[in-house]
Design a protein around this motif. Sequence first.
Motif, mmCIF file in Angstrom:
data_model
loop_
_atom_site.group_PDB
_atom_site.id
_atom_site.type_symbol
_atom_site.label_atom_id
_atom_site.label_comp_id
_atom_site.label_asym_id
_atom_site.label_seq_id
_atom_site.Cartn_x
_atom_site.Cartn_y
_atom_site.Cartn_z
ATOM 1 N N PHE A 15 0.852 -1.185 0.000
ATOM 2 C CA PHE A 15 0.000 0.000 0.000
ATOM 3 C C PHE A 15 0.887 1.234 0.000
ATOM 4 C CE2 PHE A 15 0.527 -1.256 4.442
ATOM 5 C CZ PHE A 15 0.785 -0.069 5.107
ATOM 6 N N GLU A 16 0.255 2.396 -0.070
ATOM 7 C CA GLU A 16 1.007 3.647 -0.117
ATOM 8 C C GLU A 16 0.507 4.591 0.966
ATOM 9 O OE1 GLU A 16 0.250 4.971 -4.116
ATOM 10 O OE2 GLU A 16 1.939 3.813 -4.913
ATOM 11 N N LEU A 17 1.423 5.427 1.436
ATOM 12 C CA LEU A 17 1.109 6.508 2.359
ATOM 13 C C LEU A 17 1.513 7.824 1.690
ATOM 14 C CD1 LEU A 17 2.655 5.009 5.627
ATOM 15 C CD2 LEU A 17 0.216 5.257 5.147
ATOM 16 N N GLN A 18 0.820 8.893 2.055
ATOM 17 C CA GLN A 18 1.172 10.214 1.535
ATOM 18 C C GLN A 18 1.836 11.035 2.629
ATOM 19 O OE1 GLN A 18 0.960 11.316 -1.681
ATOM 20 N NE2 GLN A 18 0.350 9.207 -2.103
ATOM 21 N N LEU A 19 3.139 11.234 2.492
ATOM 22 C CA LEU A 19 3.890 12.080 3.421
ATOM 23 C C LEU A 19 3.499 13.519 3.107
ATOM 24 C CD1 LEU A 19 6.194 11.785 5.560
ATOM 25 C CD2 LEU A 19 7.790 12.263 3.702
ATOM 26 N N ASP A 20 2.887 14.228 4.066
ATOM 27 C CA ASP A 20 2.312 15.521 3.698
ATOM 28 C C ASP A 20 2.310 16.574 4.804
ATOM 29 O OD1 ASP A 20 0.378 14.435 5.346
ATOM 30 O OD2 ASP A 20 -1.232 14.493 3.864
ATOM 31 N N LYS A 21 2.982 16.296 5.925
ATOM 32 C CA LYS A 21 2.969 17.327 6.963
ATOM 33 C C LYS A 21 4.236 17.256 7.811
ATOM 34 C CE LYS A 21 0.361 14.949 10.604
ATOM 35 N NZ LYS A 21 -0.833 15.033 11.436
ATOM 36 N N MET A 22 4.434 18.315 8.578
ATOM 37 C CA MET A 22 5.561 18.401 9.486
ATOM 38 C C MET A 22 5.003 18.626 10.890
ATOM 39 S SD MET A 22 8.792 21.097 9.459
ATOM 40 C CE MET A 22 7.824 22.251 8.544
ATOM 41 N N GLY A 23 5.633 18.006 11.883
ATOM 42 C CA GLY A 23 5.172 18.171 13.249
ATOM 43 C C GLY A 23 6.321 18.161 14.234
ATOM 44 N N VAL A 24 5.973 18.377 15.483
ATOM 45 C CA VAL A 24 6.964 18.429 16.556
ATOM 46 C C VAL A 24 6.414 17.662 17.750
ATOM 47 C CG1 VAL A 24 8.253 19.940 18.117
ATOM 48 C CG2 VAL A 24 7.782 20.695 15.777
ATOM 49 N N PHE A 25 7.211 16.726 18.269
ATOM 50 C CA PHE A 25 6.876 16.078 19.536
ATOM 51 C C PHE A 25 7.444 16.935 20.661
ATOM 52 C CE2 PHE A 25 7.100 11.874 17.111
ATOM 53 C CZ PHE A 25 5.728 11.803 16.955
ATOM 54 N N GLY A 26 6.816 16.837 21.823
ATOM 55 C CA GLY A 26 7.190 17.678 22.950
ATOM 56 C C GLY A 26 6.114 18.736 23.104
ATOM 57 N N SER A 27 6.395 19.738 23.890
ATOM 58 C CA SER A 27 5.413 20.799 24.116
ATOM 59 C C SER A 27 5.852 22.072 23.387
ATOM 60 C CB SER A 27 5.295 21.083 25.611
ATOM 61 O OG SER A 27 6.497 21.676 26.078
ATOM 62 N N ARG A 28 4.982 23.066 23.418
ATOM 63 C CA ARG A 28 5.347 24.364 22.817
ATOM 64 C C ARG A 28 6.529 24.970 23.564
ATOM 65 N NH1 ARG A 28 2.732 25.938 18.598
ATOM 66 N NH2 ARG A 28 3.314 28.104 18.693
ATOM 67 N N TYR A 29 6.653 24.631 24.844
ATOM 68 C CA TYR A 29 7.735 25.198 25.655
ATOM 69 C C TYR A 29 9.002 24.367 25.594
ATOM 70 C CZ TYR A 29 3.774 27.827 27.356
ATOM 71 O OH TYR A 29 2.665 28.624 27.414
ATOM 72 N N ALA A 30 8.848 23.080 25.311
ATOM 73 C CA ALA A 30 10.014 22.187 25.265
ATOM 74 C C ALA A 30 9.900 21.234 24.069
ATOM 75 C CB ALA A 30 10.126 21.411 26.573
ATOM 76 N N PRO A 31 10.027 21.775 22.840
ATOM 77 C CA PRO A 31 9.971 20.896 21.670
ATOM 78 C C PRO A 31 11.140 19.915 21.702
ATOM 79 C CG PRO A 31 10.673 23.116 21.042
ATOM 80 C CD PRO A 31 10.305 23.160 22.493
ATOM 81 N N LEU A 43 11.596 16.987 15.743
ATOM 82 C CA LEU A 43 10.987 17.529 14.530
ATOM 83 C C LEU A 43 10.813 16.382 13.543
ATOM 84 C CD1 LEU A 43 10.187 20.070 12.902
ATOM 85 C CD2 LEU A 43 12.599 20.323 12.302
ATOM 86 N N TRP A 44 9.619 16.257 12.937
ATOM 87 C CA TRP A 44 9.342 15.109 12.084
ATOM 88 C C TRP A 44 8.455 15.457 10.902
ATOM 89 C CZ3 TRP A 44 4.082 14.330 12.102
ATOM 90 C CH2 TRP A 44 3.378 14.717 13.243
ATOM 91 N N TYR A 45 8.480 14.554 9.886
ATOM 92 C CA TYR A 45 7.543 14.585 8.770
ATOM 93 C C TYR A 45 6.570 13.433 8.984
ATOM 94 C CZ TYR A 45 11.113 17.452 6.435
ATOM 95 O OH TYR A 45 12.038 18.426 6.123
#
Length: 186
Positions: free
Chosen positions: A72-88, A91-93
């Motif tokens: 099957f296929e997945l669509q890589l389409d966003k960027m995100g951050v684990f952690g909090s706004r204060y302690a990122p 960084l990931w796709y």
Amino acid sequence: MKRLFIAVDIELSEQFQTLTQQLQYELRNDEIVWVKSNVQHLTLRFLGETPDTKIEHITNALTTIASKTHPFELQLDKMGVFGSRYAPATLWYGFSEFALFKNLFEKLEEELLQIGFQENYGNLVPHITVGRIKKVDNKKRFWETIEKLQPQFSQTIPVQQLKLIQSKLTNEGPIYRTLYTAEFNI
């Protein structure tokens, strides 16, 4: 004992590689350990320190799952951050839609529980780690950059096999060695 995980190979498109370069430039004042593109992967399940006696059971489980799974296929389409706004922290796709990947994870989890692994708690967030954040110089600028550089494009990621990978941590970064590959039923 071997430090193991189960993953899907990936190779980022030129657009995502360019995005990574933009991030590296924009976030150059922050302390981020950038993941080299030759070791990036999509982890299905981290196993951790695993006795050698379980490896054959794991490979049998992967073979069983792969024989019942169609590519099957997945669509890589966003960027995100684990952690909090204060302690990122990371960084990931990632992917907006990943139902088939979640289904694959659930099948694998059933097999791993039978082998004696502990249940994997937490939300499944399939992702490709881009950088490990040690320190952010200016949090407001950091979050503005993440928002500004959200991808306006996507990349198709084919999921056709599962790999059992050994990870050795070194000062120069992790060294990965594929121990087993299970091809999906085509």
